[in-house]
Design an enzyme around this catalytic site. Structure first.
Site, PDB file in Angstrom:
ATOM      1  N   ASN A  73       0.829  -1.209   0.000  1.00 13.20           N
ATOM      2  CA  ASN A  73       0.000   0.000   0.000  1.00 13.20           C
ATOM      3  C   ASN A  73       0.866   1.262   0.000  1.00 13.20           C
ATOM      4  O   ASN A  73       0.597   2.225  -0.736  1.00 13.20           O
ATOM      5  CB  ASN A  73      -0.899   0.019   1.237  1.00 13.20           C
ATOM      6  CG  ASN A  73      -2.056  -0.945   1.145  1.00 13.20           C
ATOM      7  OD1 ASN A  73      -2.339  -1.505   0.093  1.00 13.20           O
ATOM      8  ND2 ASN A  73      -2.741  -1.155   2.253  1.00 13.20           N
ATOM      9  N   ARG A 406     -10.651  -4.594 -14.207  1.00 10.55           N
ATOM     10  CA  ARG A 406      -9.508  -5.414 -13.813  1.00 10.55           C
ATOM     11  C   ARG A 406      -9.949  -6.866 -13.831  1.00 10.55           C
ATOM     12  O   ARG A 406     -11.021  -7.202 -13.343  1.00 10.55           O
ATOM     13  CB  ARG A 406      -9.023  -5.082 -12.400  1.00 10.55           C
ATOM     14  CG  ARG A 406      -8.554  -3.658 -12.185  1.00 10.55           C
ATOM     15  CD  ARG A 406      -7.959  -3.517 -10.783  1.00 10.55           C
ATOM     16  NE  ARG A 406      -7.854  -2.126 -10.375  1.00 10.55           N
ATOM     17  CZ  ARG A 406      -6.827  -1.334 -10.642  1.00 10.55           C
ATOM     18  NH1 ARG A 406      -5.825  -1.816 -11.350  1.00 10.55           N
ATOM     19  NH2 ARG A 406      -6.795  -0.088 -10.219  1.00 10.55           N
ATOM     20  N   ARG A 436      -5.188   1.624 -13.315  1.00  6.61           N
ATOM     21  CA  ARG A 436      -3.833   1.866 -12.822  1.00  6.61           C
ATOM     22  C   ARG A 436      -3.106   0.577 -12.427  1.00  6.61           C
ATOM     23  O   ARG A 436      -3.631  -0.253 -11.709  1.00  6.61           O
ATOM     24  CB  ARG A 436      -3.881   2.815 -11.622  1.00  6.61           C
ATOM     25  CG  ARG A 436      -2.506   3.163 -11.065  1.00  6.61           C
ATOM     26  CD  ARG A 436      -2.612   4.177  -9.967  1.00  6.61           C
ATOM     27  NE  ARG A 436      -2.927   5.508 -10.500  1.00  6.61           N
ATOM     28  CZ  ARG A 436      -3.703   6.393  -9.869  1.00  6.61           C
ATOM     29  NH1 ARG A 436      -4.265   6.082  -8.739  1.00  6.61           N
ATOM     30  NH2 ARG A 436      -3.917   7.579 -10.406  1.00  6.61           N
ATOM     31  N   HIS A 466     -15.471   2.652 -15.049  1.00  2.00           N
ATOM     32  CA  HIS A 466     -15.230   1.938 -13.799  1.00  2.00           C
ATOM     33  C   HIS A 466     -16.421   1.081 -13.377  1.00  2.00           C
ATOM     34  O   HIS A 466     -16.303   0.252 -12.471  1.00  2.00           O
ATOM     35  CB  HIS A 466     -14.907   2.959 -12.699  1.00  2.00           C
ATOM     36  CG  HIS A 466     -14.398   2.372 -11.425  1.00  2.00           C
ATOM     37  ND1 HIS A 466     -15.130   2.360 -10.259  1.00  2.00           N
ATOM     38  CD2 HIS A 466     -13.219   1.767 -11.125  1.00  2.00           C
ATOM     39  CE1 HIS A 466     -14.436   1.773  -9.302  1.00  2.00           C
ATOM     40  NE2 HIS A 466     -13.263   1.409  -9.790  1.00  2.00           N
ATOM     41  N   TYR A 499     -11.854  -9.933  -1.763  1.00  2.00           N
ATOM     42  CA  TYR A 499     -12.548  -8.639  -1.748  1.00  2.00           C
ATOM     43  C   TYR A 499     -14.014  -8.869  -1.400  1.00  2.00           C
ATOM     44  O   TYR A 499     -14.674  -9.724  -1.991  1.00  2.00           O
ATOM     45  CB  TYR A 499     -12.478  -7.962  -3.120  1.00  2.00           C
ATOM     46  CG  TYR A 499     -11.172  -7.275  -3.439  1.00  2.00           C
ATOM     47  CD1 TYR A 499      -9.967  -7.717  -2.917  1.00  2.00           C
ATOM     48  CD2 TYR A 499     -11.152  -6.186  -4.299  1.00  2.00           C
ATOM     49  CE1 TYR A 499      -8.773  -7.096  -3.234  1.00  2.00           C
ATOM     50  CE2 TYR A 499      -9.949  -5.553  -4.623  1.00  2.00           C
ATOM     51  CZ  TYR A 499      -8.770  -6.008  -4.092  1.00  2.00           C
ATOM     52  OH  TYR A 499      -7.582  -5.399  -4.403  1.00  2.00           O
ATOM     53  N   ARG A 595     -13.737   2.384   4.273  1.00  5.91           N
ATOM     54  CA  ARG A 595     -12.541   1.563   4.461  1.00  5.91           C
ATOM     55  C   ARG A 595     -11.282   2.413   4.542  1.00  5.91           C
ATOM     56  O   ARG A 595     -10.419   2.190   5.366  1.00  5.91           O
ATOM     57  CB  ARG A 595     -12.389   0.569   3.310  1.00  5.91           C
ATOM     58  CG  ARG A 595     -11.213  -0.395   3.524  1.00  5.91           C
ATOM     59  CD  ARG A 595     -10.936  -1.266   2.314  1.00  5.91           C
ATOM     60  NE  ARG A 595     -10.119  -0.608   1.320  1.00  5.91           N
ATOM     61  CZ  ARG A 595     -10.390  -0.563   0.024  1.00  5.91           C
ATOM     62  NH1 ARG A 595     -11.479  -1.121  -0.437  1.00  5.91           N
ATOM     63  NH2 ARG A 595      -9.592   0.057  -0.822  1.00  5.91           N
ATOM     64  N   HIS A 623     -15.008  -3.773   0.195  1.00  7.12           N
ATOM     65  CA  HIS A 623     -14.913  -3.128  -1.110  1.00  7.12           C
ATOM     66  C   HIS A 623     -16.262  -2.675  -1.665  1.00  7.12           C
ATOM     67  O   HIS A 623     -16.315  -1.900  -2.612  1.00  7.12           O
ATOM     68  CB  HIS A 623     -14.247  -4.102  -2.091  1.00  7.12           C
ATOM     69  CG  HIS A 623     -13.824  -3.507  -3.387  1.00  7.12           C
ATOM     70  ND1 HIS A 623     -14.473  -3.761  -4.572  1.00  7.12           N
ATOM     71  CD2 HIS A 623     -12.808  -2.658  -3.707  1.00  7.12           C
ATOM     72  CE1 HIS A 623     -13.879  -3.112  -5.555  1.00  7.12           C
ATOM     73  NE2 HIS A 623     -12.867  -2.429  -5.050  1.00  7.12           N
TER      74      HIS A 623
END
Length: 724
Positions: A73, A406, A436, A466, A499, A595, A623
């Site tokens: 992270n 993703r 990203r 997204h 997740y 979160r 998530h």
């Protein structure tokens, strides 16, 4: 079919000017210093991750895993957030900060806190986790701690597996200082030429393709597992790399580079070519952090600072191992007692086959009513993946349309789309190649899809796509029927196991028409239309949420019940926060479950005393995004992909879907009830920006773990179905 018109619900765009003016007028009633700094808040989030690694009640190997997560992270924070701030300062661009401070002051604060956290992170490994692992029979040792026979065995491993791939690079008048790749682990070596007496410098990269922690051969009759760091093995064989030279000193170092990709889409005709060029430039981004071991001598450090053009403030001296991402490798150890108890995701009750060992008909299940699935407690493989695989082989399916942000390169999702295209179905895949750090991988499998006959598009100029959407068009008795999935998480089978996310399956005709229009606009031109059961960014989502929040405010002022609940990963958008402040001032209870980053100041008298902010971290990464409004007794509950950030609301295509089935509304509100309860283990945010962990009661007994409780609840639901 149930139709929910957002215009009828008061969420449309009528009287926009009056609406905007009302919000602007209300802003004057709020104090200036009403936001927490987003970058400092992000570091506070990673501090919560670090606290899990320090918690003796967390299984040991999971604590090591949290240390690795913290390291990963923080790498991304430097590569993106710190790099982005520095780039804006250097280029003179405005720095996005919602606290009214100079950018350099923000960077100074970030640097100071990052230094403190990295030192605490290193200390957690050296003084807490590593000794505890050793007590449990898992040792990470150094070369002097090995026996003679162990050293002999590892020397053989070095000669056969490591030595051939090493590339020592000298630095002298004939050899300029070498390029140091971002996040690579390196040895800085000072040597003396035995013939001339001249001191030289060399750099040696630790090969990233080899295991970072090398298992030391051990007696199988013992329960002790020992590991030696790869750099330790290499540093104790430097004489083989520099024969005839005297090794004076060696130290480990690691460099972080700016990897914040910037694509000027309006100035390029080919997005893929522009992105590939930018990814190449990313490798050579300017240095922004230098990590060194705390025993590095000044001569070596000064050389690195000079050659890398880095400042002393950007140097991080750390004890012990650098790059604790290597601790991810410990997860392979077969010691169940040192890990979380295993959990096998269950098949959602509506998708369970009628007969044992049979195959469920997901289309029939969805026709019987909307299906809400909760990952990873409920299986991704037997829901989302099975839905697309069934669509690919079903001869009645005519078309499949899907967004992909993703996913894994060997994803069964991608394979299902390929199978569908090869069987003659119309298949549209909207691939976001600007996701990203997944850009290169996305380009590869986007081209693979194209070769199979899938219609691949890359979204709209200036916007990232997204949203998580899949639409299947199926012919049934001469009529076309729409089957849709709208989710909060990516179509990635691997991350679906760690997740936490929700997904809604529906054959609601209105949702089908909404998604058909949305996909047409994504593959064609800009989004213009309003939707019925969806809230879609960038044009309608922000105003839809602001109207819903304001309706709660007006209901409270009128003496009606009101309540707002929002679960997101990040809460930093000023307009949304101000709307929540105004709702709080009117007496609306506002509960925010976040979160990561949160810029709200809860509990401030006269501004936010009715706002509560909680955070939950654990074995799974929270998530999902949930938005729930009391709406005078007719609950409006949405799930989707959007966080409350500028980029999500203004620069991305996002979609929220309204959940309408009473059982699903209850499931989501019950989850929220439990998350916000004082008896649930969580972190509480104070008005000063400090997060306080509440993990035990007044008697020291552990509070209830939300994720464990959710696992148990879904298991009970499955048993109840079996009894019936």
């Amino acid at each position: 079919m149930i139709e929910h018109d957002l215009l009828d619900a008061g969420l449309g765009d009528a009287d926009d000017d009056d609406f905007d003016e009302a919000f602007e007028a209300a802003d004057a009633q709020l104090p200036e210093n009403r936001y927490l700094d987003r970058e400092v808040s992000w570091l506070a989030f990673n501090k919560r991750v670090l606290e899990l690694s320090e918690d003796p009640n967390v299984p040991l190997l999971e604590r090591a895993n949290f240390l690795a997560i913290f390291a990963s992270n923080l790498d991304e924070f430097f590569m993106v957030r710190v790099a982005g701030l520095k780039r804006r300062i250097i280029t003179g661009l405005a720095v996005p900060t919602n606290v009214g401070r100079a950018a350099q002051d923000v960077l100074t604060d970030i640097s100071g806190e990052a230094h403190r956290l990295q030192e605490r992170h290193a200390d957690a490994w050296t003084t807490l986790v590593r000794p505890a692992l050793a007590d449990a029979g898992v040792e990470v040792i150094s070369w002097p701690e090995l026996s003679d026979i162990e050293r002999e065995n590892l020397s053989e491993y070095f000669q056969s597996q490591v030595f051939p791939v090493l590339m020592p690079l000298a630095v002298d008048p004939a050899h300029p200082f070498p390029y140091i790749s971002g996040l690579s682990l390196n040895l800085a070596i000072r040597i003396r030429n035995a013939r001339t007496g001249r001191q030289e410098f060399a750099r040696l990269k630790v090969p990233p393709m080899l295991p970072r922690l090398i298992e030391v051969p051990h007696d199988p009759d013992t329960n002790i597992i020992r590991y030696l760091p790869l750099e330790d093995l290499i540093s104790n064989h430097l004489g083989d790399l520099f024969p005839g030279m005297e090794i004076l000193d060696h130290h480990t170092f690691r460099l972080t580079r700016n990897e914040d990709v910037v694509i000027e889409e309006d100035e390029t005709e080919n997005l893929i070519q522009a992105l590939e060029a930018e990814l190449l430039r990313r490798r050579f981004g300017p240095p922004i952090r230098l990590e060194v071991t705390d025993d590095m001598d000044d001569v070596t450090l000064d050389l690195l600072i000079s050659e890398l053009s880095i400042t002393a403030q950007e140097v991080y001296r750390l004890p012990g191992l650098l790059d604790l991402r290597g601790l991810f490798g410990l997860s392979r150890i077969d010691r169940p007692e040192l890990k979380y108890p295993p959990h096998v995701p269950k098949t959602a009750v509506p998708f369970q086959p009628a007969e044992q060992n049979g195959r469920a008909d997901l289309f029939a299940a969805i026709r019987a009513g909307d299906v809400l699935v909760h990952h990873p407690y409920e299986s991704f493989a037997t829901s989302v993946q099975a839905f697309l695989e069934q669509a690919a082989r079903d001869p009645h399916v005519l078309a499949i349309k899907q967004t992909l942000y993703r996913t894994s390169g060997d994803s069964p999702i991608v394979q299902a789309l390929i199978d569908a295209a090869e069987s003659g179905k119309q298949v549209l895949a909207l691939v976001e190649v600007k996701a990203r750090f997944d850009e290169a991988a996305n380009i590869v499998w986007a081209r693979k899809l194209e070769k199979a006959g899938v219609h691949v598009v890359y979204g709209l100029v200036g916007l990232k796509t997204h949203c998580k959407l899949a639409l299947v068009i199926r012919e049934e008795d001469g009529v076309l029927r729409h089957y849709a999935h709208i989710g909060t998480g990516n179509y990635n089978p691997k991350t679906s196991r760690i997740y936490e996310d929700f997904g809604l399956f529906t054959d609601d005709d209105q949702v089908g028409r909404d998604l058909t229009r949305l996909f047409n606009e994504l593959s064609g031109y800009a989004i213009e239309k309003k939707f019925k059961r969806l809230l879609v960014a960038p044009l309608h989502l922000r105003k839809g949420l602001l109207r819903a929040i304001d309706k709660e405010r007006r209901n409270a002022q009128a003496g009606k019940p009101a309540h707002i609940r929002i679960k997101v990963n990040s809460m930093v958008d000023e307009q949304i926060i101000d709307a929540l402040y105004r709702a709080s001032q009117a007496g609306v209870p506002v509960e925010v479950w976040v979160r990561g980053i949160c810029s709200i100041k809860p509990g401030v008298p006269g501004m936010s005393e009715n706002i509560t902010v909680r955070s939950i971290l654990g074995r799974y990464l929270e998530h999902s995004r949930i938005f729930a409004f009391h709406n005078d007794g007719d609950p409006q509950v949405y799930i989707g992909s959007a966080d409350m950030m500028h980029r999500n609301l203004d620069r991305r295509v996002e979609a929220l879907v309204r959940v309408v089935a009473p059982a699903h509304v209850k499931e989501l509100t019950d989850l929220f009830d439990f998350a916000m309860a004082d008896t649930t283990s969580s972190w509480w945010l104070g008005a000063d920006g400090e997060w306080t962990r509440h993990s035990t009661d007044a008697d020291g007994a552990p509070l209830v773990d939300l994720q464990e409780r959710t696992m148990a609840a879904i298991q009970r639901r499955r048993r109840a179905r079996a009894v019936r």
